[in-house]
Design a protein around this motif. Structure first.
Motif, mmCIF file in Angstrom:
data_model
loop_
_atom_site.group_PDB
_atom_site.id
_atom_site.type_symbol
_atom_site.label_atom_id
_atom_site.label_comp_id
_atom_site.label_asym_id
_atom_site.label_seq_id
_atom_site.Cartn_x
_atom_site.Cartn_y
_atom_site.Cartn_z
ATOM 1 N N ILE A 53 -7.530 15.705 -9.928
ATOM 2 C CA ILE A 53 -6.140 15.264 -9.787
ATOM 3 C C ILE A 53 -5.737 15.326 -8.320
ATOM 4 C CG2 ILE A 53 -3.751 15.626 -10.515
ATOM 5 C CD1 ILE A 53 -4.764 17.022 -12.987
ATOM 6 N N ASP A 54 -5.205 14.231 -7.844
ATOM 7 C CA ASP A 54 -4.718 14.174 -6.469
ATOM 8 C C ASP A 54 -3.611 15.204 -6.273
ATOM 9 O OD1 ASP A 54 -4.574 13.289 -3.887
ATOM 10 O OD2 ASP A 54 -3.489 11.449 -4.322
ATOM 11 N N GLY A 55 -3.616 15.875 -5.139
ATOM 12 C CA GLY A 55 -2.600 16.880 -4.856
ATOM 13 C C GLY A 55 -1.207 16.284 -4.687
ATOM 14 N N TYR A 56 -0.205 17.136 -4.828
ATOM 15 C CA TYR A 56 1.190 16.712 -4.708
ATOM 16 C C TYR A 56 1.492 16.300 -3.277
ATOM 17 C CZ TYR A 56 6.298 17.120 -4.514
ATOM 18 O OH TYR A 56 7.641 16.888 -4.316
ATOM 19 N N LYS A 57 2.156 15.171 -3.150
ATOM 20 C CA LYS A 57 2.575 14.685 -1.833
ATOM 21 C C LYS A 57 4.051 14.344 -1.904
ATOM 22 C CE LYS A 57 -1.999 12.762 -0.753
ATOM 23 N NZ LYS A 57 -2.617 13.264 -1.985
ATOM 24 N N GLU A 58 4.819 15.059 -1.113
ATOM 25 C CA GLU A 58 6.259 14.804 -1.111
ATOM 26 C C GLU A 58 6.526 13.467 -0.438
ATOM 27 O OE1 GLU A 58 10.457 16.969 0.184
ATOM 28 O OE2 GLU A 58 8.536 17.943 0.587
ATOM 29 N N LEU A 59 7.183 12.590 -1.164
ATOM 30 C CA LEU A 59 7.467 11.263 -0.642
ATOM 31 C C LEU A 59 8.643 11.326 0.322
ATOM 32 C CD1 LEU A 59 6.583 8.327 -0.813
ATOM 33 C CD2 LEU A 59 8.255 7.997 -2.643
ATOM 34 N N LYS A 60 8.349 11.041 1.570
ATOM 35 C CA LYS A 60 9.384 11.073 2.597
ATOM 36 C C LYS A 60 10.235 9.805 2.505
ATOM 37 C CE LYS A 60 6.284 13.620 5.633
ATOM 38 N NZ LYS A 60 5.522 13.609 6.909
ATOM 39 N N ASN A 61 11.344 9.817 3.195
ATOM 40 C CA ASN A 61 12.193 8.625 3.239
ATOM 41 C C ASN A 61 11.513 7.571 4.102
ATOM 42 O OD1 ASN A 61 14.252 9.752 1.656
ATOM 43 N ND2 ASN A 61 15.108 10.824 3.426
ATOM 44 N N ILE A 62 10.762 6.717 3.462
ATOM 45 C CA ILE A 62 9.998 5.698 4.167
ATOM 46 C C ILE A 62 10.685 4.350 3.977
ATOM 47 C CG2 ILE A 62 7.730 4.625 4.422
ATOM 48 C CD1 ILE A 62 6.584 7.079 2.954
ATOM 49 N N ASN A 63 10.896 3.662 5.054
ATOM 50 C CA ASN A 63 11.557 2.364 4.993
ATOM 51 C C ASN A 63 10.529 1.274 4.661
ATOM 52 O OD1 ASN A 63 13.391 0.302 5.167
ATOM 53 N ND2 ASN A 63 13.301 0.167 7.403
ATOM 54 N N ILE A 64 10.386 1.013 3.373
ATOM 55 C CA ILE A 64 9.444 -0.005 2.920
ATOM 56 C C ILE A 64 10.264 -1.204 2.422
ATOM 57 C CG2 ILE A 64 7.550 -0.563 1.360
ATOM 58 C CD1 ILE A 64 6.805 1.565 3.333
ATOM 59 N N SER A 65 10.256 -2.275 3.176
ATOM 60 C CA SER A 65 11.072 -3.438 2.843
ATOM 61 C C SER A 65 10.408 -4.278 1.751
ATOM 62 C CB SER A 65 11.289 -4.306 4.086
ATOM 63 O OG SER A 65 10.052 -4.872 4.502
ATOM 64 N N ASP A 66 11.207 -5.184 1.160
ATOM 65 C CA ASP A 66 10.681 -6.092 0.139
ATOM 66 C C ASP A 66 9.589 -6.979 0.724
ATOM 67 O OD1 ASP A 66 12.420 -5.059 -1.696
ATOM 68 O OD2 ASP A 66 13.922 -6.635 -1.457
ATOM 69 N N LYS A 67 9.727 -7.309 1.990
ATOM 70 C CA LYS A 67 8.740 -8.149 2.658
ATOM 71 C C LYS A 67 7.378 -7.460 2.706
ATOM 72 C CE LYS A 67 8.246 -10.989 6.824
ATOM 73 N NZ LYS A 67 8.855 -11.343 8.134
#
Length: 284
Positions: free
Chosen positions: A229-243
């Motif tokens: 099982i992949d370890g826990y990774k806290e998802l940071k506030n990443i600006n991922i646009s629709d593009k």
């Protein structure tokens, strides 16, 4: 306690986890030369010895008689005997009896020599495609559902890659528990029957592992499984646009996850690692 001049040696000898050709030349040599072999199952070990034309004395050493046999083996070692410790498969002591014997050997200054060799957990991890920099081994998950779920829940935010063993009888229920306690989007890998005829290594997010197992009965009715099982990774506030998402989605239809992330990150000049974390949790 002083080191005894004629004290023998305990060899920790790994044996194949499936394919008999995975044994080392050194392991064969040790099994031929020691005075006796302590093994989990005499009948099982005899199959290995006969295959390599090895004749030696075998003594049963398993979880049911470990305490009783410890003292017997230590006395033999103190009298100068050389003993090989083997399990049914893989590296002894890893989820198998033996650590108490080794502890006594250290206490009495008896030499312990470990041989490198097969281990299902490490073999599966090497082919998992999941980070190997930091990992923890949890052995077999508890058979009781409540205890198993409590353990999985406690590991939900474990950042290291996690390795478990599971039997064919509980694999489906365990995957359900992983989905409920750790999350349906967590990436996991199932490695079954490593080095054997039916060897399969498959990775996906947890929610897609279950239908994959169920679609073919051979995926859950043979042998034991390694679950990574992949370890826990806290998802940071990443600006991922629709593009960016659109670019990734198009590429993912024809390329691997790794390639799609790499090319998308280059096109849009964003962090490859951040994009990977995002798509693993949100898309994949």
């Amino acid at each position: 306690m002083n080191l005894l001049k004629n004290t023998g040696t305990l060899y920790i000898v790994p044996t194949p986890i499936g394919n008999l050709l995975d044994i080392t030349y050194r392991a064969i040599e040790i099994l031929q030369e020691v005075n006796l072999i302590a093994c989990e199952n005499i009948k099982h070990t005899n199959i290995l010895l006969q295959h390599f034309n090895i004749k030696n004395i075998l003594i049963s050493f398993n979880k049911n008689n470990e305490i009783q046999k410890n003292n017997i083996l230590v006395k033999e070692l103190q009298n100068g005997k050389k003993i090989a410790l083997v399990s049914n498969a893989g590296t002894p002591v890893i989820n198998d009896p033996g650590y108490l014997l080794i502890k006594q050997c250290h206490l009495f200054n008896i030499k312990v020599i470990p041989l490198p060799g097969p281990c299902a957990a490490i073999t599966a991890l090497s082919a998992s495609g999941i980070s190997t920099n930091r990992f923890c081994y949890e052995g077999f998950l508890p058979s009781k559902k409540k205890t198993r779920c409590n353990l999985l829940h406690s590991l939900k935010k474990e950042e290291r890659t996690m390795i478990f063993y599971e039997t064919k009888y509980r694999i489906i229920e365990t995957i359900k528990d992983i989905i409920n306690e750790i999350g349906q989007n967590r990436h996991i890998v199932i490695a079954r029957e490593i080095t054997k005829k039916w060897e399969v290594i498959y990775g996906n997010k947890a929610s897609l592992i279950l239908p994959w197992i169920k679609e073919d009965k051979n995926r859950f009715n043979k042998g034991e499984n390694v679950i990574i099982i992949d370890g826990y990774k806290e998802l940071k506030n990443i600006n991922i646009s629709d593009k960016i998402i659109n670019t990734f989605t198009i590429l993912r239809k024809i390329l691997s996850l790794k390639e799609s992330v790499f090319i998308t990150s280059k096109i849009h000049k964003i962090s490859k690692n951040n994009l990977y974390q995002y798509v693993i949790k949100k898309i994949k």
